[in-house]
Design a protein around this motif. Sequence first.
Motif, PDB file in Angstrom:
ATOM      1  N   VAL A 188     -41.417  27.116  -7.516  1.00  0.00           N
ATOM      2  CA  VAL A 188     -41.947  25.835  -7.051  1.00  0.00           C
ATOM      3  C   VAL A 188     -41.523  25.663  -5.600  1.00  0.00           C
ATOM      4  O   VAL A 188     -40.348  25.854  -5.266  1.00  0.00           O
ATOM      5  CB  VAL A 188     -41.385  24.677  -7.903  1.00  0.00           C
ATOM      6  CG1 VAL A 188     -41.911  23.341  -7.395  1.00  0.00           C
ATOM      7  CG2 VAL A 188     -41.728  24.881  -9.368  1.00  0.00           C
ATOM      8  N   ALA A 189     -42.453  25.317  -4.720  1.00  0.00           N
ATOM      9  CA  ALA A 189     -42.134  25.185  -3.300  1.00  0.00           C
ATOM     10  C   ALA A 189     -41.947  23.723  -2.923  1.00  0.00           C
ATOM     11  O   ALA A 189     -42.753  22.870  -3.298  1.00  0.00           O
ATOM     12  CB  ALA A 189     -43.237  25.794  -2.445  1.00  0.00           C
ATOM     13  N   VAL A 190     -40.867  23.422  -2.206  1.00  0.00           N
ATOM     14  CA  VAL A 190     -40.657  22.092  -1.644  1.00  0.00           C
ATOM     15  C   VAL A 190     -40.355  22.230  -0.163  1.00  0.00           C
ATOM     16  O   VAL A 190     -39.922  23.285   0.305  1.00  0.00           O
ATOM     17  CB  VAL A 190     -39.504  21.336  -2.352  1.00  0.00           C
ATOM     18  CG1 VAL A 190     -39.825  21.112  -3.819  1.00  0.00           C
ATOM     19  CG2 VAL A 190     -38.174  22.069  -2.195  1.00  0.00           C
ATOM     20  N   ARG A 191     -40.588  21.184   0.567  1.00  0.00           N
ATOM     21  CA  ARG A 191     -40.354  21.161   2.007  1.00  0.00           C
ATOM     22  C   ARG A 191     -38.863  21.271   2.284  1.00  0.00           C
ATOM     23  O   ARG A 191     -38.042  20.650   1.591  1.00  0.00           O
ATOM     24  CB  ARG A 191     -40.898  19.843   2.570  1.00  0.00           C
ATOM     25  CG  ARG A 191     -40.621  19.580   4.041  1.00  0.00           C
ATOM     26  CD  ARG A 191     -41.513  20.410   4.930  1.00  0.00           C
ATOM     27  NE  ARG A 191     -41.659  19.821   6.252  1.00  0.00           N
ATOM     28  CZ  ARG A 191     -40.789  19.909   7.248  1.00  0.00           C
ATOM     29  NH1 ARG A 191     -39.656  20.541   7.063  1.00  0.00           N
ATOM     30  NH2 ARG A 191     -41.039  19.344   8.413  1.00  0.00           N
ATOM     31  N   HIS A 192     -38.509  22.039   3.300  1.00  0.00           N
ATOM     32  CA  HIS A 192     -37.103  22.089   3.700  1.00  0.00           C
ATOM     33  C   HIS A 192     -36.731  20.755   4.322  1.00  0.00           C
ATOM     34  O   HIS A 192     -37.523  20.165   5.071  1.00  0.00           O
ATOM     35  CB  HIS A 192     -36.880  23.225   4.707  1.00  0.00           C
ATOM     36  CG  HIS A 192     -35.443  23.599   4.867  1.00  0.00           C
ATOM     37  ND1 HIS A 192     -34.549  22.810   5.562  1.00  0.00           N
ATOM     38  CD2 HIS A 192     -34.728  24.662   4.408  1.00  0.00           C
ATOM     39  CE1 HIS A 192     -33.357  23.378   5.535  1.00  0.00           C
ATOM     40  NE2 HIS A 192     -33.430  24.491   4.837  1.00  0.00           N
ATOM     41  N   PRO A 193     -35.513  20.220   4.027  1.00  0.00           N
ATOM     42  CA  PRO A 193     -35.155  18.899   4.552  1.00  0.00           C
ATOM     43  C   PRO A 193     -34.907  18.845   6.052  1.00  0.00           C
ATOM     44  O   PRO A 193     -34.861  17.750   6.627  1.00  0.00           O
ATOM     45  CB  PRO A 193     -33.877  18.552   3.782  1.00  0.00           C
ATOM     46  CG  PRO A 193     -33.320  19.859   3.346  1.00  0.00           C
ATOM     47  CD  PRO A 193     -34.503  20.745   3.093  1.00  0.00           C
ATOM     48  N   ALA A 194     -34.742  19.986   6.703  1.00  0.00           N
ATOM     49  CA  ALA A 194     -34.469  19.988   8.139  1.00  0.00           C
ATOM     50  C   ALA A 194     -35.730  19.682   8.942  1.00  0.00           C
ATOM     51  O   ALA A 194     -36.853  19.756   8.436  1.00  0.00           O
ATOM     52  CB  ALA A 194     -33.899  21.344   8.557  1.00  0.00           C
ATOM     53  N   GLN A 195     -35.542  19.334  10.194  1.00  0.00           N
ATOM     54  CA  GLN A 195     -36.620  19.141  11.164  1.00  0.00           C
ATOM     55  C   GLN A 195     -37.684  18.158  10.673  1.00  0.00           C
ATOM     56  O   GLN A 195     -38.885  18.431  10.694  1.00  0.00           O
ATOM     57  CB  GLN A 195     -37.248  20.492  11.529  1.00  0.00           C
ATOM     58  CG  GLN A 195     -36.268  21.447  12.167  1.00  0.00           C
ATOM     59  CD  GLN A 195     -36.856  22.798  12.502  1.00  0.00           C
ATOM     60  OE1 GLN A 195     -37.947  23.131  12.054  1.00  0.00           O
ATOM     61  NE2 GLN A 195     -36.144  23.576  13.298  1.00  0.00           N
ATOM     62  N   GLN A 204     -40.663  15.232  -3.175  1.00  0.00           N
ATOM     63  CA  GLN A 204     -41.090  16.379  -3.978  1.00  0.00           C
ATOM     64  C   GLN A 204     -40.072  16.709  -5.058  1.00  0.00           C
ATOM     65  O   GLN A 204     -40.440  17.038  -6.191  1.00  0.00           O
ATOM     66  CB  GLN A 204     -41.326  17.593  -3.073  1.00  0.00           C
ATOM     67  CG  GLN A 204     -42.536  17.457  -2.172  1.00  0.00           C
ATOM     68  CD  GLN A 204     -42.675  18.641  -1.227  1.00  0.00           C
ATOM     69  OE1 GLN A 204     -41.684  19.212  -0.772  1.00  0.00           O
ATOM     70  NE2 GLN A 204     -43.909  19.001  -0.909  1.00  0.00           N
ATOM     71  N   LEU A 205     -38.799  16.621  -4.720  1.00  0.00           N
ATOM     72  CA  LEU A 205     -37.761  16.942  -5.689  1.00  0.00           C
ATOM     73  C   LEU A 205     -37.734  15.908  -6.815  1.00  0.00           C
ATOM     74  O   LEU A 205     -37.567  16.262  -7.992  1.00  0.00           O
ATOM     75  CB  LEU A 205     -36.405  17.022  -4.994  1.00  0.00           C
ATOM     76  CG  LEU A 205     -35.380  17.961  -5.660  1.00  0.00           C
ATOM     77  CD1 LEU A 205     -35.894  19.393  -5.655  1.00  0.00           C
ATOM     78  CD2 LEU A 205     -34.048  17.879  -4.954  1.00  0.00           C
ATOM     79  N   ALA A 206     -37.911  14.643  -6.461  1.00  0.00           N
ATOM     80  CA  ALA A 206     -37.939  13.595  -7.478  1.00  0.00           C
ATOM     81  C   ALA A 206     -39.119  13.786  -8.419  1.00  0.00           C
ATOM     82  O   ALA A 206     -38.999  13.635  -9.644  1.00  0.00           O
ATOM     83  CB  ALA A 206     -38.005  12.219  -6.817  1.00  0.00           C
ATOM     84  N   GLU A 207     -40.274  14.143  -7.871  1.00  0.00           N
ATOM     85  CA  GLU A 207     -41.461  14.375  -8.707  1.00  0.00           C
ATOM     86  C   GLU A 207     -41.253  15.573  -9.628  1.00  0.00           C
ATOM     87  O   GLU A 207     -41.649  15.549 -10.801  1.00  0.00           O
ATOM     88  CB  GLU A 207     -42.688  14.595  -7.817  1.00  0.00           C
ATOM     89  CG  GLU A 207     -43.122  13.338  -7.068  1.00  0.00           C
ATOM     90  CD  GLU A 207     -44.216  13.614  -6.051  1.00  0.00           C
ATOM     91  OE1 GLU A 207     -44.490  14.815  -5.784  1.00  0.00           O
ATOM     92  OE2 GLU A 207     -44.790  12.644  -5.515  1.00  0.00           O
ATOM     93  N   LEU A 208     -40.621  16.614  -9.104  1.00  0.00           N
ATOM     94  CA  LEU A 208     -40.325  17.786  -9.925  1.00  0.00           C
ATOM     95  C   LEU A 208     -39.385  17.418 -11.066  1.00  0.00           C
ATOM     96  O   LEU A 208     -39.596  17.827 -12.218  1.00  0.00           O
ATOM     97  CB  LEU A 208     -39.691  18.873  -9.059  1.00  0.00           C
ATOM     98  CG  LEU A 208     -39.127  20.086  -9.813  1.00  0.00           C
ATOM     99  CD1 LEU A 208     -40.242  20.866 -10.491  1.00  0.00           C
ATOM    100  CD2 LEU A 208     -38.352  20.987  -8.861  1.00  0.00           C
TER     101      LEU A 208
END
Length: 216
Positions: A188-195, A204-208
Amino acid sequence: MSAVDTARFWSLLRELPAPDDAEFLYGADDAGRLRTRNLLRYLELIARNRPRVMLVGEAPGHRGHTISGISFTSVRQLTARPGLITGDPDGDGFEVPADPAFGWEASSAVVWGAMAGWRGALPLFWPIYPHHPHEPGRPATNRTPRASEVAAGTPVALALAEAFAVTTVVAVGRKAQGALARNGVEAVAVRHPAQGGARIFATQLAELNVGLAAEG
């Protein structure tokens, strides 16, 4: 639960060569031994609740993992009261360097902030490339790991996932996702929190987490 057998993980980690512009974090010097003790403690605590989710990041950052020995974790998380993993009012029993160069890392704060609302066993954290890649001659920097480094580090991450019998792998960023896919792991791909990605990552993590909880 019975102890998790991480022998193959440690063997692969220690056998992975580090170029001049990357640092092996678990060596025999004082800093390396402290990181090793912290990582062993982390794995012990995480194993108690049988995690089935693993967050795979990109590489250790110089403000967090490189100091603590634990992925997505800075000194601020090491010293949290109560403990982030156990909830113990005295903390989780991690060690802190006598004079850490940095006490806080943005990505670590975002990831552990997202964990505050996590339902179920906390995920296991590890990077796709386990050494700290930095600019030549400047260890207090970060650089993007090369494709060859990511490929070489992937078996270490997979060995850890296998040791914990992980069933859901979450790739934090495209480099991790691509490396896992090339090894037959559909993450499962989520956006990196940096930048600027902190809000998207948390959402995304909460939805997962909601989806996994619904599956039981």
